[in-house]
Design an enzyme around this catalytic site. Structure first.
Site, PDB file in Angstrom:
ATOM      1  N   HIS A  51       0.853  -1.182   0.000  1.00 17.39           N
ATOM      2  CA  HIS A  51       0.000   0.000   0.000  1.00 17.39           C
ATOM      3  C   HIS A  51       0.893   1.238   0.000  1.00 17.39           C
ATOM      4  O   HIS A  51       2.046   1.194   0.443  1.00 17.39           O
ATOM      5  CB  HIS A  51      -0.885   0.021   1.238  1.00 17.39           C
ATOM      6  N   GLU A  53       0.976   3.844   1.894  1.00 24.22           N
ATOM      7  CA  GLU A  53       1.498   4.218   3.204  1.00 24.22           C
ATOM      8  C   GLU A  53       2.666   3.330   3.625  1.00 24.22           C
ATOM      9  O   GLU A  53       3.671   3.818   4.143  1.00 24.22           O
ATOM     10  CB  GLU A  53       0.406   4.117   4.282  1.00 24.22           C
ATOM     11  N   CYS A  79      -6.101   1.895   5.829  1.00 23.50           N
ATOM     12  CA  CYS A  79      -6.746   0.658   6.269  1.00 23.50           C
ATOM     13  C   CYS A  79      -6.168   0.276   7.639  1.00 23.50           C
ATOM     14  O   CYS A  79      -5.285   0.957   8.166  1.00 23.50           O
ATOM     15  CB  CYS A  79      -6.501  -0.452   5.252  1.00 23.50           C
ATOM     16  N   CYS A  82      -2.318  -0.258   7.517  1.00 20.97           N
ATOM     17  CA  CYS A  82      -1.573   0.993   7.372  1.00 20.97           C
ATOM     18  C   CYS A  82      -1.701   1.868   8.614  1.00 20.97           C
ATOM     19  O   CYS A  82      -0.735   2.520   9.017  1.00 20.97           O
ATOM     20  CB  CYS A  82      -2.037   1.732   6.130  1.00 20.97           C
TER      21      CYS A  82
END
Length: 152
Positions: A51, A53, A79, A82
């Site tokens: 992801h 992040e 999410c 993250c």
């Protein structure tokens, strides 16, 4: 200045979209300077943890170690994975421009960053940015319409 960092996160997210990746961009900032930036790469890297992040945190951590005095700007609400990575890396604050109704780990579904049992408190700010939401909506509309304009 906050707006310029979110604008940069949007530029990075657009690069993800061009690659057929979900258009999420993230920028890590320390003392007003960009330390790292990344976009989603889950398909490209064949890695479900890639992801925006996570990739930006990895890059920033490799340069700085702990991210105590860093702020993160991301186009979509982090999410759960993250959000907890933000806690573990000891980020000072995260600002996001769109909520994630399906996977939100900060505001929408879960409140990871507000959990008092965790050892570090990450401040968070939701600053709605129409362009953050519309970029995601257009991406998924393209996917539903048979992928016109999108690879993958």
């Amino acid at each position: 200045m906050t707006d310029s960092f979110m604008e940069l996160a949007l530029e990075v997210a657009k690069k993800a979209s061009e690659m057929g990746e979900v258009p999420v961009g993230c920028v890590v900032v320390k003392e007003g300077k960009v330390v790292a930036k990344a976009h989603n790469m889950t398909k490209t890297l064949k890695d479900p943890t890639a992801h925006a992040e996570i990739l930006a945190i990895r890059e920033a951590s490799s340069k700085l170690g702990r991210l105590d005095d860093c702020d993160v700007f991301v186009t979509l609400e982090p999410c759960i994975m993250c959000a907890y990575a933000l806690v573990l890396s000891r980020v000072r604050r995260v600002t996001f421009g769109a909520i994630d109704k399906r996977h939100g780990g900060v505001l929408t579904l879960y409140s990871i960053l507000d959990d008092p049992r965790l050892n570090h408190k990450v401040r968070w700010v939701y600053e709605p940015e129409e362009e953050c939401s519309s970029l995601l909506e257009e991406f998924y509309k393209g996917k539903r319409d048979g992928g016109r304009g999108f690879e993958g």
